[in-house]
Write a protein that holds these residues in place. Structure first.
Motif, PDB file in Angstrom:
ATOM      1  N   ARG A  41     -11.001 -16.231  -2.477  1.00 53.60           N
ATOM      2  CA  ARG A  41     -10.362 -15.154  -3.233  1.00 53.60           C
ATOM      3  C   ARG A  41     -10.125 -13.938  -2.354  1.00 53.60           C
ATOM      4  O   ARG A  41      -9.079 -13.286  -2.423  1.00 53.60           O
ATOM      5  N   LEU A  42     -11.099 -13.609  -1.523  1.00 53.91           N
ATOM      6  CA  LEU A  42     -10.960 -12.437  -0.657  1.00 53.91           C
ATOM      7  C   LEU A  42      -9.821 -12.618   0.340  1.00 53.91           C
ATOM      8  O   LEU A  42      -9.045 -11.686   0.589  1.00 53.91           O
ATOM      9  N   ALA A  43      -9.722 -13.813   0.895  1.00 58.67           N
ATOM     10  CA  ALA A  43      -8.635 -14.065   1.839  1.00 58.67           C
ATOM     11  C   ALA A  43      -7.284 -13.998   1.114  1.00 58.67           C
ATOM     12  O   ALA A  43      -6.306 -13.448   1.634  1.00 58.67           O
ATOM     13  N   PHE A  44      -7.259 -14.540  -0.076  1.00 57.67           N
ATOM     14  CA  PHE A  44      -6.061 -14.461  -0.924  1.00 57.67           C
ATOM     15  C   PHE A  44      -5.681 -12.991  -1.143  1.00 57.67           C
ATOM     16  O   PHE A  44      -4.523 -12.597  -0.961  1.00 57.67           O
ATOM     17  N   LEU A  45      -6.655 -12.202  -1.497  1.00 61.34           N
ATOM     18  CA  LEU A  45      -6.422 -10.778  -1.733  1.00 61.34           C
ATOM     19  C   LEU A  45      -5.890 -10.082  -0.485  1.00 61.34           C
ATOM     20  O   LEU A  45      -4.953  -9.287  -0.557  1.00 61.34           O
ATOM     21  N   ARG A  46      -6.499 -10.390   0.641  1.00 65.46           N
ATOM     22  CA  ARG A  46      -6.043  -9.738   1.868  1.00 65.46           C
ATOM     23  C   ARG A  46      -4.568 -10.034   2.124  1.00 65.46           C
ATOM     24  O   ARG A  46      -3.789  -9.147   2.465  1.00 65.46           O
ATOM     25  N   ARG A  47      -4.172 -11.287   1.921  1.00 66.49           N
ATOM     26  CA  ARG A  47      -2.776 -11.643   2.177  1.00 66.49           C
ATOM     27  C   ARG A  47      -1.822 -11.025   1.167  1.00 66.49           C
ATOM     28  O   ARG A  47      -0.755 -10.545   1.522  1.00 66.49           O
ATOM     29  N   ALA A  48      -2.246 -11.027  -0.081  1.00 64.12           N
ATOM     30  CA  ALA A  48      -1.392 -10.438  -1.116  1.00 64.12           C
ATOM     31  C   ALA A  48      -1.226  -8.933  -0.877  1.00 64.12           C
ATOM     32  O   ALA A  48      -0.123  -8.389  -0.967  1.00 64.12           O
ATOM     33  N   ARG A  49      -2.323  -8.278  -0.510  1.00 67.40           N
ATOM     34  CA  ARG A  49      -2.232  -6.838  -0.223  1.00 67.40           C
ATOM     35  C   ARG A  49      -1.346  -6.599   0.988  1.00 67.40           C
ATOM     36  O   ARG A  49      -0.589  -5.635   1.017  1.00 67.40           O
ATOM     37  N   ALA A  50      -1.441  -7.476   1.980  1.00 71.07           N
ATOM     38  CA  ALA A  50      -0.625  -7.304   3.190  1.00 71.07           C
ATOM     39  C   ALA A  50       0.858  -7.436   2.858  1.00 71.07           C
ATOM     40  O   ALA A  50       1.709  -6.863   3.540  1.00 71.07           O
ATOM     41  N   LEU A  51       1.152  -8.179   1.798  1.00 71.34           N
ATOM     42  CA  LEU A  51       2.555  -8.285   1.378  1.00 71.34           C
ATOM     43  C   LEU A  51       2.953  -7.103   0.495  1.00 71.34           C
ATOM     44  O   LEU A  51       4.080  -7.027   0.020  1.00 71.34           O
ATOM     45  N   GLY A  52       2.018  -6.207   0.271  1.00 67.04           N
ATOM     46  CA  GLY A  52       2.344  -4.993  -0.453  1.00 67.04           C
ATOM     47  C   GLY A  52       2.152  -5.072  -1.951  1.00 67.04           C
ATOM     48  O   GLY A  52       2.480  -4.123  -2.666  1.00 67.04           O
ATOM     49  N   PHE A  53       1.625  -6.187  -2.449  1.00 70.39           N
ATOM     50  CA  PHE A  53       1.344  -6.253  -3.880  1.00 70.39           C
ATOM     51  C   PHE A  53       0.275  -5.230  -4.214  1.00 70.39           C
ATOM     52  O   PHE A  53      -0.653  -5.012  -3.422  1.00 70.39           O
ATOM     53  N   THR A  54       0.407  -4.576  -5.369  1.00 72.59           N
ATOM     54  CA  THR A  54      -0.621  -3.628  -5.779  1.00 72.59           C
ATOM     55  C   THR A  54      -1.860  -4.412  -6.203  1.00 72.59           C
ATOM     56  O   THR A  54      -1.809  -5.624  -6.412  1.00 72.59           O
ATOM     57  N   VAL A  55      -2.937  -3.682  -6.347  1.00 73.15           N
ATOM     58  CA  VAL A  55      -4.172  -4.319  -6.775  1.00 73.15           C
ATOM     59  C   VAL A  55      -3.998  -4.960  -8.154  1.00 73.15           C
ATOM     60  O   VAL A  55      -4.499  -6.063  -8.404  1.00 73.15           O
ATOM     61  N   GLN A  56      -3.297  -4.289  -9.030  1.00 75.20           N
ATOM     62  CA  GLN A  56      -3.043  -4.860 -10.355  1.00 75.20           C
ATOM     63  C   GLN A  56      -2.287  -6.175 -10.248  1.00 75.20           C
ATOM     64  O   GLN A  56      -2.596  -7.148 -10.932  1.00 75.20           O
ATOM     65  N   GLU A  57      -1.290  -6.186  -9.408  1.00 73.48           N
ATOM     66  CA  GLU A  57      -0.509  -7.417  -9.218  1.00 73.48           C
ATOM     67  C   GLU A  57      -1.387  -8.512  -8.610  1.00 73.48           C
ATOM     68  O   GLU A  57      -1.274  -9.683  -8.984  1.00 73.48           O
ATOM     69  N   CYS A  58      -2.246  -8.123  -7.695  1.00 73.23           N
ATOM     70  CA  CYS A  58      -3.167  -9.099  -7.103  1.00 73.23           C
ATOM     71  C   CYS A  58      -4.044  -9.713  -8.175  1.00 73.23           C
ATOM     72  O   CYS A  58      -4.340 -10.907  -8.154  1.00 73.23           O
ATOM     73  N   ARG A  59      -4.465  -8.887  -9.107  1.00 73.67           N
ATOM     74  CA  ARG A  59      -5.282  -9.367 -10.210  1.00 73.67           C
ATOM     75  C   ARG A  59      -4.516 -10.442 -10.976  1.00 73.67           C
ATOM     76  O   ARG A  59      -5.035 -11.526 -11.266  1.00 73.67           O
ATOM     77  N   GLN A  60      -3.264 -10.170 -11.272  1.00 74.69           N
ATOM     78  CA  GLN A  60      -2.444 -11.138 -12.005  1.00 74.69           C
ATOM     79  C   GLN A  60      -2.211 -12.393 -11.175  1.00 74.69           C
ATOM     80  O   GLN A  60      -2.247 -13.509 -11.686  1.00 74.69           O
ATOM     81  N   LEU A  61      -1.948 -12.184  -9.888  1.00 71.73           N
ATOM     82  CA  LEU A  61      -1.711 -13.327  -9.012  1.00 71.73           C
ATOM     83  C   LEU A  61      -2.937 -14.238  -8.950  1.00 71.73           C
ATOM     84  O   LEU A  61      -2.817 -15.463  -9.020  1.00 71.73           O
ATOM     85  N   LEU A  62      -4.110 -13.616  -8.836  1.00 69.95           N
ATOM     86  CA  LEU A  62      -5.338 -14.401  -8.805  1.00 69.95           C
ATOM     87  C   LEU A  62      -5.498 -15.180 -10.107  1.00 69.95           C
ATOM     88  O   LEU A  62      -5.894 -16.344 -10.120  1.00 69.95           O
ATOM     89  N   HIS A  63      -5.159 -14.492 -11.173  1.00 72.89           N
ATOM     90  CA  HIS A  63      -5.265 -15.120 -12.486  1.00 72.89           C
ATOM     91  C   HIS A  63      -4.338 -16.338 -12.547  1.00 72.89           C
ATOM     92  O   HIS A  63      -4.747 -17.424 -12.958  1.00 72.89           O
ATOM     93  N   LEU A  64      -3.123 -16.149 -12.134  1.00 73.10           N
ATOM     94  CA  LEU A  64      -2.154 -17.255 -12.120  1.00 73.10           C
ATOM     95  C   LEU A  64      -2.626 -18.357 -11.175  1.00 73.10           C
ATOM     96  O   LEU A  64      -2.496 -19.549 -11.476  1.00 73.10           O
ATOM     97  N   TYR A  65      -3.172 -17.928 -10.048  1.00 72.23           N
ATOM     98  CA  TYR A  65      -3.618 -18.896  -9.056  1.00 72.23           C
ATOM     99  C   TYR A  65      -4.656 -19.833  -9.659  1.00 72.23           C
ATOM    100  O   TYR A  65      -4.654 -21.043  -9.383  1.00 72.23           O
ATOM    101  N   GLU A  66      -5.505 -19.269 -10.470  1.00 72.78           N
ATOM    102  CA  GLU A  66      -6.583 -20.091 -11.023  1.00 72.78           C
ATOM    103  C   GLU A  66      -6.240 -20.759 -12.347  1.00 72.78           C
ATOM    104  O   GLU A  66      -7.027 -21.528 -12.889  1.00 72.78           O
ATOM    105  N   ASP A  67      -5.057 -20.455 -12.817  1.00 73.94           N
ATOM    106  CA  ASP A  67      -4.606 -21.097 -14.048  1.00 73.94           C
ATOM    107  C   ASP A  67      -3.805 -22.348 -13.681  1.00 73.94           C
ATOM    108  O   ASP A  67      -2.665 -22.281 -13.235  1.00 73.94           O
ATOM    109  N   GLU A  68      -4.437 -23.492 -13.901  1.00 74.04           N
ATOM    110  CA  GLU A  68      -3.814 -24.754 -13.482  1.00 74.04           C
ATOM    111  C   GLU A  68      -2.514 -25.023 -14.238  1.00 74.04           C
ATOM    112  O   GLU A  68      -1.661 -25.774 -13.785  1.00 74.04           O
ATOM    113  N   SER A  69      -2.395 -24.413 -15.393  1.00 69.44           N
ATOM    114  CA  SER A  69      -1.215 -24.701 -16.214  1.00 69.44           C
ATOM    115  C   SER A  69      -0.183 -23.574 -16.143  1.00 69.44           C
ATOM    116  O   SER A  69       0.632 -23.393 -17.035  1.00 69.44           O
TER     117      SER A  69
END
Lengths: 127, 127
Positions: free
Chosen positions: A45-73
DNA sequence: ATGGAGGTTCCATCTTGTGGAAGGTCAAGG
DNA sequence: CCTTGACCTTCCACAAGATGGAACCTCCAT
């Protein structure tokens, strides 16, 4: 895995990791002595966050991305939509910066840059 | 001139003007009732500040620019030097944003954006 | 006198961390 | 066994550049 170890592996300083825990992006377990223990999943998750932040996603967006990432459906359309919004924001920033750059470059170009007081840059700002 | 009046003329909200006073960019006089009174010079400085900020100069740089502006014996080279540093910073930001944009656009392009879970964007972030 | 539009101050909030102080813990060496 | 140094913890403050709101004051018109 302790905090500095996971920090090295994920490419994030311990301070940042503690901050991410504080805002609920990760929830590492604790050892009896109070030390945080990071699992492979935490590291992931931390590595995921680092990459998402490096792409300029806000922390809120990272939260959503992580959520989507872990949602298999999830639907990839949801991810794409998030990314598109972010892209639009980047484009807006690029345009604004570019506009600033153009104006500033013109002014710099017009300024003699000698030891006399006359200066088109100041003149423009005072216009 | 009261704060909202000068705000309209300079193109800045009262809150911002109070903030600029707090950090010492302007020092308007006060009336007996405690109200701020803005002179033509204050107005001038505020308009100057608005333009400099719009060009992306930091507040610290604005402080220096104002100082140079009011120094009759300034050398335009000093102004140009400040502006050049700022331009370099803008260029760095542009480059970073551009890099982010490129990567993000590629990922978006590779994503089907349908209702299936497979997503190159997430895959890349989790890489 | 009263109401509303302005003014004032002070404190909190936003974002994304970073720096530092005070103190607990662990492992190695003497 | 003790010390030393490297980690760990929490908590508070600060950064930029404003902005929002609460509580309260002042002025002007009716």
């Amino acid at each position: 895995m302790n905090i500095s170890e996971v920090g090295k592996r994920a490419g994030l300083p311990p301070k940042t990791i503690r901050f991410y825990e504080e805002i609920g992006l990760i929830t590492p377990k604790r050892e009896a002595n109070g030390y945080r223990v990071f699992s492979e999943n935490d590291l992931h998750r931390l590595a995921f966050l680092r990459r998402a932040r490096a792409l300029g996603f806000t922390v809120q967006e990272c939260r959503q991305l992580l959520h989507l990432y872990e949602d298999e459906s999830r639907a990839s359309a949801d991810v794409k939509s998030l990314a598109r919004e972010h892209l639009a924001r980047i484009d807006a920033q690029l345009e604004e910066l570019h506009q600033m750059r153009t104006t500033l470059a013109e002014l710099i170009n017009a300024c003699m840059g000698d030891n006399r007081p006359d200066c088109p840059i100041l003149r423009d700002l005072a216009r």
